[in-house]
Design a protein around this motif. Structure first.
Motif, PDB file in Angstrom:
ATOM      1  N   ALA A 182      39.837 -55.046  50.520  1.00 57.69           N
ATOM      2  CA  ALA A 182      38.973 -54.098  49.868  1.00 57.69           C
ATOM      3  C   ALA A 182      37.553 -54.748  48.971  1.00 57.69           C
ATOM      4  O   ALA A 182      37.021 -54.200  48.368  1.00 57.69           O
ATOM      5  N   TRP A 183      37.874 -56.144  48.987  1.00 53.09           N
ATOM      6  CA  TRP A 183      37.014 -56.726  48.135  1.00 53.09           C
ATOM      7  C   TRP A 183      35.540 -57.180  48.784  1.00 53.09           C
ATOM      8  O   TRP A 183      34.576 -57.925  48.351  1.00 53.09           O
ATOM      9  N   ARG A 184      35.459 -56.819  50.025  1.00 65.24           N
ATOM     10  CA  ARG A 184      34.392 -57.197  50.853  1.00 65.24           C
ATOM     11  C   ARG A 184      33.069 -56.181  50.389  1.00 65.24           C
ATOM     12  O   ARG A 184      33.529 -55.070  49.767  1.00 65.24           O
ATOM     13  N   GLY A 185      31.995 -56.732  50.486  1.00 67.44           N
ATOM     14  CA  GLY A 185      30.940 -55.982  50.227  1.00 67.44           C
ATOM     15  C   GLY A 185      30.446 -55.826  48.830  1.00 67.44           C
ATOM     16  O   GLY A 185      30.329 -54.847  48.137  1.00 67.44           O
ATOM     17  N   ARG A 186      30.539 -56.944  48.124  1.00 70.37           N
ATOM     18  CA  ARG A 186      30.173 -56.916  46.653  1.00 70.37           C
ATOM     19  C   ARG A 186      31.249 -56.175  45.808  1.00 70.37           C
ATOM     20  O   ARG A 186      30.850 -55.616  44.803  1.00 70.37           O
ATOM     21  N   ARG A 187      32.475 -56.146  46.313  1.00 70.50           N
ATOM     22  CA  ARG A 187      33.661 -55.216  45.550  1.00 70.50           C
ATOM     23  C   ARG A 187      34.633 -56.087  45.075  1.00 70.50           C
ATOM     24  O   ARG A 187      35.765 -55.828  44.545  1.00 70.50           O
ATOM     25  N   ILE A 265      37.634 -47.642  37.927  1.00 71.26           N
ATOM     26  CA  ILE A 265      36.903 -46.544  38.356  1.00 71.26           C
ATOM     27  C   ILE A 265      35.469 -46.358  38.566  1.00 71.26           C
ATOM     28  O   ILE A 265      34.959 -46.004  39.700  1.00 71.26           O
ATOM     29  N   LEU A 266      34.886 -46.806  37.503  1.00 75.82           N
ATOM     30  CA  LEU A 266      33.397 -46.771  37.698  1.00 75.82           C
ATOM     31  C   LEU A 266      32.993 -47.902  38.684  1.00 75.82           C
ATOM     32  O   LEU A 266      31.976 -47.421  39.495  1.00 75.82           O
ATOM     33  N   LEU A 267      33.596 -48.870  38.975  1.00 73.33           N
ATOM     34  CA  LEU A 267      33.121 -49.901  40.004  1.00 73.33           C
ATOM     35  C   LEU A 267      33.221 -49.116  41.558  1.00 73.33           C
ATOM     36  O   LEU A 267      32.651 -49.423  42.198  1.00 73.33           O
ATOM     37  N   VAL A 268      34.473 -48.503  41.561  1.00 70.76           N
ATOM     38  CA  VAL A 268      34.812 -47.858  42.839  1.00 70.76           C
ATOM     39  C   VAL A 268      33.579 -46.754  43.012  1.00 70.76           C
ATOM     40  O   VAL A 268      33.203 -46.642  44.304  1.00 70.76           O
ATOM     41  N   ARG A 269      33.153 -46.042  42.049  1.00 64.68           N
ATOM     42  CA  ARG A 269      32.104 -44.854  42.124  1.00 64.68           C
ATOM     43  C   ARG A 269      30.857 -45.631  42.367  1.00 64.68           C
ATOM     44  O   ARG A 269      30.148 -45.201  43.199  1.00 64.68           O
ATOM     45  N   VAL A 270      30.458 -46.892  41.856  1.00 71.36           N
ATOM     46  CA  VAL A 270      29.376 -47.507  41.993  1.00 71.36           C
ATOM     47  C   VAL A 270      29.402 -48.091  43.528  1.00 71.36           C
ATOM     48  O   VAL A 270      28.348 -47.716  44.121  1.00 71.36           O
ATOM     49  N   PRO A 573      39.338 -63.032  46.720  1.00 79.35           N
ATOM     50  CA  PRO A 573      38.155 -62.655  47.309  1.00 79.35           C
ATOM     51  C   PRO A 573      37.224 -64.067  47.655  1.00 79.35           C
ATOM     52  O   PRO A 573      36.538 -63.930  48.245  1.00 79.35           O
ATOM     53  N   PHE A 574      37.641 -65.053  46.799  1.00 84.17           N
ATOM     54  CA  PHE A 574      36.986 -66.200  46.930  1.00 84.17           C
ATOM     55  C   PHE A 574      37.733 -67.302  47.407  1.00 84.17           C
ATOM     56  O   PHE A 574      36.998 -68.382  47.693  1.00 84.17           O
ATOM     57  N   ILE A 575      38.663 -67.072  48.156  1.00 84.59           N
ATOM     58  CA  ILE A 575      39.584 -68.157  48.858  1.00 84.59           C
ATOM     59  C   ILE A 575      39.591 -68.151  50.346  1.00 84.59           C
ATOM     60  O   ILE A 575      40.227 -67.382  50.831  1.00 84.59           O
ATOM     61  N   PRO A 576      38.826 -68.986  50.908  1.00 85.55           N
ATOM     62  CA  PRO A 576      38.742 -68.859  52.501  1.00 85.55           C
ATOM     63  C   PRO A 576      40.149 -69.146  53.138  1.00 85.55           C
ATOM     64  O   PRO A 576      40.909 -70.113  52.566  1.00 85.55           O
ATOM     65  N   GLY A 577      40.216 -68.369  54.132  1.00 90.20           N
ATOM     66  CA  GLY A 577      41.616 -68.414  54.608  1.00 90.20           C
ATOM     67  C   GLY A 577      42.585 -67.395  54.189  1.00 90.20           C
ATOM     68  O   GLY A 577      43.061 -66.596  54.878  1.00 90.20           O
ATOM     69  N   LEU A 578      42.636 -67.255  52.714  1.00 90.84           N
ATOM     70  CA  LEU A 578      43.655 -66.303  52.209  1.00 90.84           C
ATOM     71  C   LEU A 578      42.928 -64.811  52.171  1.00 90.84           C
ATOM     72  O   LEU A 578      43.437 -63.803  52.591  1.00 90.84           O
ATOM     73  N   ARG A 579      41.512 -65.080  51.929  1.00 91.94           N
ATOM     74  CA  ARG A 579      40.776 -63.656  52.147  1.00 91.94           C
ATOM     75  C   ARG A 579      40.582 -63.099  53.405  1.00 91.94           C
ATOM     76  O   ARG A 579      40.321 -61.958  53.899  1.00 91.94           O
ATOM     77  N   ASP A 580      41.137 -64.119  54.402  1.00 90.00           N
ATOM     78  CA  ASP A 580      40.962 -63.736  56.035  1.00 90.00           C
ATOM     79  C   ASP A 580      42.355 -63.260  56.384  1.00 90.00           C
ATOM     80  O   ASP A 580      42.351 -62.737  57.694  1.00 90.00           O
ATOM     81  N   VAL A 581      43.333 -63.199  55.793  1.00 91.31           N
ATOM     82  CA  VAL A 581      44.678 -62.727  56.229  1.00 91.31           C
ATOM     83  C   VAL A 581      44.370 -61.389  56.816  1.00 91.31           C
ATOM     84  O   VAL A 581      45.231 -61.058  57.712  1.00 91.31           O
TER      85      VAL A 581
END
Length: 623
Positions: A182-187, A265-270, A573-581
């Motif tokens: 769920a961190w994809r797309g500037r989240r 919550i505001l970040l989810v709405r944005v 979200p910043f660690i290659p490999g871990l974020r690809d799991v």
């Protein structure tokens, strides 16, 4: 700290007050001065010109009726044409740009949001609402009324089970968001605030357990203190100071937690909810780049009707029903706390042996080290010792605090204790130590005849009279009061009595019987058959691993490794490999299986980022 003495030397308000009498009135000079200052401030506010107000009106050309003329002759309300330099206008424009009303309170959501996994976010918020409401109800009667009042106990049960649901829903929500990447797309900040909210919730729950003032809270605090002390924070964050833990629990951490949850919550709405991961694995660099661009863009595909307020209301009602049912059927644990008095009555031999060890300087507390004394028995170090750097912040001399000082009070009414205490104090340090050691060996064979202790004779000087007097103090309850004597008003700091209890065997034997000891996963357990704190599994895990559990630095090891795991979770979200799991282990296919089936059946690719289509085209009316 220096300002008080400095100012006090100039104006001393501790001296006797001066009063003015007139007719039936009497008022202090201090209050008259305060009232006079208030009158002066009020008068100044009435007559002094307000800076910039008149100039601003003239610059804007506002007429006397508060209306501003437009070039076309139409009259507009003053202020309609905003000043772009105003802070308020800037904040308003920024808020409307990033969070327009249709995002803040949406009535439609992407059609791929069609899994039960999505409901755990709002379920977590609903449970948090019940937690706050039940906590406020508990506050109505004070911090301890639930111990002796049936209504208060019911509200405590509501609070317990709402917390259990809150943490369970939050953990499930976190699991779901991980496998959805769920961190994809500037989240990324959405993920980070969610993890921080989870960590803040753990601290909130932990301080809540410590605030109960029952046996469970006593055991958790005495065991948890070692880890806090190892970090050097024990002198500032005292787990055995139940008053301090209560204030953290009901004031400080809730403010932080609510702010973080609000930001989340505001970040989810944005940014909206993350887009579905492709049903098939993305392999080429071009595909990954296109997927990243699509994830960051606005969703332009089909949507469905979504009544956010209705969903929140239903979730709140369901959670409330569950909590009331659980509270009514299962209640909440309330194992009475252990006192020095109950210990001295039930296990007098253990009490006397512990008191003798305090006098001899061989107890755990006497040999502990910072923040209590300068010993080194419990000092932990991995590279650096934070305990030693922090120093002694809560000075405790075991012999003086637990034995000699309380006996000095008894000596005023018991002549034999007074004489024994005088003999002990008159002796040299070497002689005192010899007496205490001799008695410590003899007391292991103590017998009780008619309720009175009989210790085999030894070269122990006046120590038998001192320990017999200590037993009288303990069994009468006076020792409990003595160890809390520094806090006569609230009496909520139980550091000294709990350290004394911990030095004996009786306290730990009760915990062993309740399956609370570290070999049985420690603070994860609760008294009776109640669930404990499963969200602490990672922290308590390190204490069970061979090699770690026998280390003298096990608390620091657990703190460091748990901290490293927390940082790792934050940085997913910043660690290659871990974020690809999540893409390598396709759990996401279960979340979006209905959406994927529809895509495969239609044979159409997912929508590309771009201008949103009209609502009439994109919103599917669902029955």
């Amino acid at each position: 700290m220096l300002m008080g003495p400095i100012l006090g030397s100039v104006v001393n308000l501790d001296r006797a007050g001066s009063y003015v009498h007139w007719s039936i009135f009497q008022v202090s000079v201090a209050n008259l001065v305060l009232i006079a200052v208030m009158v002066v401030i009020f008068g100044a506010a009435l007559v002094l010109p307000f800076p910039g107000g008149r100039a601003s009106a003239q610059r804007r050309g506002v007429a006397g009726n508060g209306l501003a003329p437009r070039p076309n002759g139409r009259v507009a309300v003053a202020g309609e044409e905003e000043d772009p330099t105003m802070w308020t206008a800037r904040v308003r424009r920024f808020a409307l740009r990033i969070l327009p009303p249709e995002k803040l309170l949406p009535d439609a959501q992407p059609a791929y949001v069609s899994s039960w996994i999505y409901i755990f976010g709002v379920a977590t918020l609903a449970a948090l609402g019940v937690v706050i409401a039940s906590g406020m109800a508990l506050a109505l009667g004070g911090p301890d009324w639930w111990h002796y009042n049936a209504v208060g106990h019911f509200f405590n049960s509501l609070h317990l089970w709402s917390v259990e649901l809150f943490m369970a829903f939050m953990v499930i929500h976190l699991w779901g968001k991980f496998w959805m990447a769920a961190w994809r797309g500037r989240r990324r900040m959405t993920w980070i605030t969610g993890v921080v909210a989870f960590m803040a919730s753990i601290v909130e729950c932990f301080t809540g357990y410590l605030s109960q003032q029952n046996f469970d809270s006593q055991w958790i605090s005495t065991n948890g203190k070692d880890a806090i002390n190892a970090t050097g924070l024990g002198g500032f964050f005292d787990l055995m100071n139940f008053g301090q833990m209560l204030m953290w629990h009901i004031v400080l951490i809730p403010l932080v937690l609510v702010a973080i949850v609000g930001a989340h919550i505001l970040l989810v709405r944005v940014h909206g909810v993350s887009h579905p991961l492709p049903a098939r694995r993305v392999r080429t660099r071009a595909e990954r780049r296109a997927a990243a661009v699509a994830d960051a863009g606005e969703w332009t595909g089909p949507k469905r009707r979504y009544d956010i307020l209705k969903e929140a209301t239903i979730a709140g009602a369901v959670v409330l029903i569950l909590v009331v049912a659980l509270a009514g059927m299962l209640s909440s644990p309330n194992e009475p706390p252990v006192t020095v008095q109950s210990w001295a009555k039930v296990a007098p031999a253990d009490f006397m042996g512990t008191a003798a060890s305090e006098l001899a300087g061989t107890s755990e507390t006497a040999q502990y080290g910072p923040p209590y004394n300068n010993a080194s028995g419990s000092v932990q170090r991995i590279g650096v010792s934070w305990q030693l750097l922090a120093g002694v912040r809560q000075p405790i001399n075991a012999a003086q605090t637990f034995v000699l000082s309380p006996l000095a009070t008894l000596a005023t009414t018991d002549r034999s204790v007074g004489l024994a205490l005088a003999d002990y104090r008159a002796a040299s340090g070497h002689t005192r130590q010899a007496w205490a050691n001799a008695y410590l060996n003899a007391v292991a064979k103590v017998r009780f005849v008619g309720g009175s202790p009989v210790v085999p004779p030894a070269k122990d000087g006046p120590v038998p009279q001192l320990i017999a007097g200590e037993l009288i103090l303990g069994q009468s309850g006076a020792l409990d009061a003595d160890l809390l004597a520094e806090q006569p008003f609230y009496g909520s700091n139980y550091t000294k009595p709990l350290l004394f209890l911990e030095d004996g065997n009786y306290f730990s034997s009760l915990a062993q019987a309740q399956h609370l000891t570290g070999s049985q996963w420690g603070v994860m357990n609760e008294t009776g058959s109640y669930p404990g704190q499963p969200w602490l599994w990672l922290y308590t895990l390190w204490y069970q691993l061979p090699g770690f559990r026998s280390s003298a630095n096990v608390d620091l090891i657990a703190i460091y490794l748990t901290g490293a795991a927390t940082i790792l979770l934050l940085c997913v979200p910043f660690i290659p490999g871990l974020r690809d799991v999540p893409t390598l282990v396709p759990v996401h296919r279960l979340v979006w299986r209905s959406w994927n089936r529809r895509d495969l059946a239609s044979g159409t690719p997912p929508p590309a980022p771009g201008p949103a289509v009209t609502e009439a085209a994109e919103v599917h009316r669902t029955p």
